[in-house]
Design an enzyme around this catalytic site. Sequence first.
Site, PDB file in Angstrom:
ATOM      1  N   THR A   1       0.830  -1.206   0.000  1.00  0.00           N
ATOM      2  CA  THR A   1       0.000   0.000   0.000  1.00  0.00           C
ATOM      3  C   THR A   1       0.866   1.259   0.000  1.00  0.00           C
ATOM      4  O   THR A   1       0.626   2.194  -0.775  1.00  0.00           O
ATOM      5  CB  THR A   1      -0.930  -0.025   1.231  1.00  0.00           C
TER       6      THR A   1
ATOM      7  N   SER B   1       3.972  -6.321  -2.965  1.00  0.00           N
ATOM      8  CA  SER B   1       3.805  -6.528  -1.524  1.00  0.00           C
ATOM      9  C   SER B   1       4.275  -7.926  -1.153  1.00  0.00           C
ATOM     10  O   SER B   1       3.782  -8.915  -1.689  1.00  0.00           O
ATOM     11  CB  SER B   1       2.320  -6.369  -1.197  1.00  0.00           C
TER      12      SER B   1
ATOM     13  N   HIS C   1       3.958  -9.872   1.554  1.00  0.00           N
ATOM     14  CA  HIS C   1       3.137 -10.865   2.258  1.00  0.00           C
ATOM     15  C   HIS C   1       2.125 -11.523   1.328  1.00  0.00           C
ATOM     16  O   HIS C   1       1.435 -12.451   1.722  1.00  0.00           O
ATOM     17  CB  HIS C   1       2.477 -10.274   3.502  1.00  0.00           C
TER      18      HIS C   1
ATOM     19  N   CYS D   1     -22.404  -7.201   2.657  1.00  0.00           N
ATOM     20  CA  CYS D   1     -22.687  -7.503   4.056  1.00  0.00           C
ATOM     21  C   CYS D   1     -21.444  -7.981   4.796  1.00  0.00           C
ATOM     22  O   CYS D   1     -21.482  -8.198   6.002  1.00  0.00           O
ATOM     23  CB  CYS D   1     -23.791  -8.535   4.151  1.00  0.00           C
TER      24      CYS D   1
END
Lengths: 461, 461
Positions: free
Chosen positions: A70, A194, A196, A320
């Site tokens: 990020t 990234s 991970h 949801c």
Amino acid sequence: MPYFDAASAAPLHPVARQALLAALDEGWADPARLYREGRRARLLLDAAREAAAEAVGCRPDELVFTPSGTRAVHAGISGALAGRRRVGNRLVVSAVEHSSVLHAGETHAAAGGTVTEVPVDRSGAVDAAAFAAALGADTALACLQSANHEVGTEQPVAEVAEACRAAGVPLLVDAAQSLGWGPVPEGWSLLAASAHKWGGPAGVGLLAVRKGVRFAPQGPSDERESGRAPGFENLPAIVAAAASLRAVRAEAAAEGARLRALVDRIRARVPELVPDVEVVGDPVRRLPHLVTFSCLYVDGETLLHELDREGFSVSSGSSCTSSTLTPSHVLRAMGVLSEGNVRVSLPTGTSEEDVDRFLAVLPGVVAEVRERLGAPEAMPSVPAPSGSLVVDSLGKRCPIPVIELAKVIGEVPVGGTVTVLSDDAAARLDIPAWCEMRGQEYVGESPSPGGGVAYVVRRLS
Amino acid sequence: MPYFDAASAAPLHPVARQALLAALDEGWADPARLYREGRRARLLLDAAREAAAEAVGCRPDELVFTPSGTRAVHAGISGALAGRRRVGNRLVVSAVEHSSVLHAGETHAAAGGTVTEVPVDRSGAVDAAAFAAALGADTALACLQSANHEVGTEQPVAEVAEACRAAGVPLLVDAAQSLGWGPVPEGWSLLAASAHKWGGPAGVGLLAVRKGVRFAPQGPSDERESGRAPGFENLPAIVAAAASLRAVRAEAAAEGARLRALVDRIRARVPELVPDVEVVGDPVRRLPHLVTFSCLYVDGETLLHELDREGFSVSSGSSCTSSTLTPSHVLRAMGVLSEGNVRVSLPTGTSEEDVDRFLAVLPGVVAEVRERLGAPEAMPSVPAPSGSLVVDSLGKRCPIPVIELAKVIGEVPVGGTVTVLSDDAAARLDIPAWCEMRGQEYVGESPSPGGGVAYVVRRLS
């Protein structure tokens, strides 16, 4: 206990663990210092940079380590935009980029910049020509992921890179999901990834910026990582990230083929085993280990919970299951069903048995959730005489509005309409998607006088 | 092999190592996910936050983890400044803050903000009344370290916090050097710290923001760490950071007293063993484990190199050991000698024997470096008849200009002057500091017609 959410975070690769342990002893000191512990740390950092650069396909001095993928995306976008401020302030991105790219775009827009989103087709891919057409003279930067993190679809990076080259626009490729599987097609100007996601530790991202790309790092900086990533280097994790990238790459061809076959099995079997399912994403041009499908009349959170009880860890782009109560922007951009959404992403080493057990368990779990929600099993056979019906689903969350629509559609004659009143954001996506799956006509929406939105569906069959 | 640079990075504490290993197995998944691996990660993250908040003395929901102390400082300053944009755009800092604070100040100034630096005395401490006087009506934020990272001097945090409270200005305390030794005095609004300074792993910083402090995080954000630190949490390192903070705190009173006595021994013995040395920083109100001294007529880089050959890892604020060729801003602000500067910061567990061995080795190392540079052993006894002399040291780096000054001062009569021409930035600090140490008068400086600066010294004795 099978963990099927490698696209969120992969378990630590054994090579990463080993390298991390060694580097905790050898690489805790400040690599900027001249004494022996510092020199040792510097050697480790240099070696990690060389290994990572080789895997990325760039020069070591083009690559810096950041605290996360990020942060690599944020630093890459802000630095590239600032470096080309004189050219213009337009940022062009695909509509299905990772949220880190979209958040950087929001920050750019809040500061007066312009962001253009290039739409995707139903498979989740951008059209290279459409992307090229979005590259106006005022475009400072374009961003395109190598492959989508939610549905696995590969983007036409090489074609888009060629279009960017022709337009003189730098292209940032977010390779977070794909870098462990192989190098990104050539032509990128900036690349972010990234650790991970490939089995490296958390706390490490990569940002590569090709020599010659105008780049002005934003925010405070220091002397570390070429002034592009301030703060003390997380060296043990960097060493582990580089070592594991090399290790997963060595296994990528064989393991990718194996997982691709397992994913093909899921893609083929799920629609056979579970009624009313839509498997989304490109079936061929895709990541080897990832598949996403959506189940009509199912509440994503309950589905995840029940799968978790059965021992399967998966994620979902259903509204949801998110804190914002809006469905995944990726599914929305693709125009596919978001309710009952399940993303399966297999970590390396996933066994055939675990996949088969998942396929054995899934139909019962879906059926149970549907039964509990009172989902329609088949269209009611006796149409009501009235030509139209209104269903009030205000205050009800997904998948209830779609379930209520499905329950009454058989009560209007062919040619008649059902109007669903709903204030759930997911309905805007899921009602048209249901029409597409069911061969009914989605007429459109309008504001509802009593609040929410009125969605109109015409029965065609 | 004694490592005496704990203020740069402390070796990993055994508790940190143990916690890190456990968390690599238990805490690699995404804590935002609802499945069991995610829930396990969330529990670890919550527990780490509670432990860290207890050590800091704040509520868990006031504290976020960042990728480094530097990033905590950057995020804290930019967020607090933006949160009080309507009040004003002045940032007040001490002149001896860590470079991460000063870099954030430079970014603020580049964006049109104002930065006021509060000077320090010769011990490195700000005067609380002077700090209070700098808090104008347009001050958005004040920053003060708990203790200085180069000379160990504690700042009057409680008094400055009271002044800030009275002025309605939030105070950010950079507690990077002191947090392992105990909580920061009350009254701060924001607090930043760094785990690898207390024996935790690299890759973890803390940022605490008191409820009620106006705070507007800058740059792109996501749902992680209350929107104040974007990117996937580095959970194993966070767990290790919290566990080791608790562990070092439990040992802090006893170990602090032990190291304090060892540092007192260094402070007392170095000036006895080595001629022409200035020990800097407050002798009493200081960090327990840190001492800094400067040796006249010595080149810091060579001194560090020779100490490294003898097995001692120390750091230096001398200009010749930095990439910028300017001496440490801390020593400059204190107005003390910067040449031949050595910072000794003892990690926990440092043995008495290692300190004694350092004291045994240091005099010979300094003497050797001085001999190699041709440093004056004593003032020449036969004054030249001329009333003034000019020494051309243009193109020569520290400590040569001071050595040449010392060599000729005896050649002018008492009342006569020596003018040193130098283009080394360190001379501006070190020539006045030499005068102070030697009881000679520093008259002043002026531009030199032939380039560089002319520094004038009057012989008084």
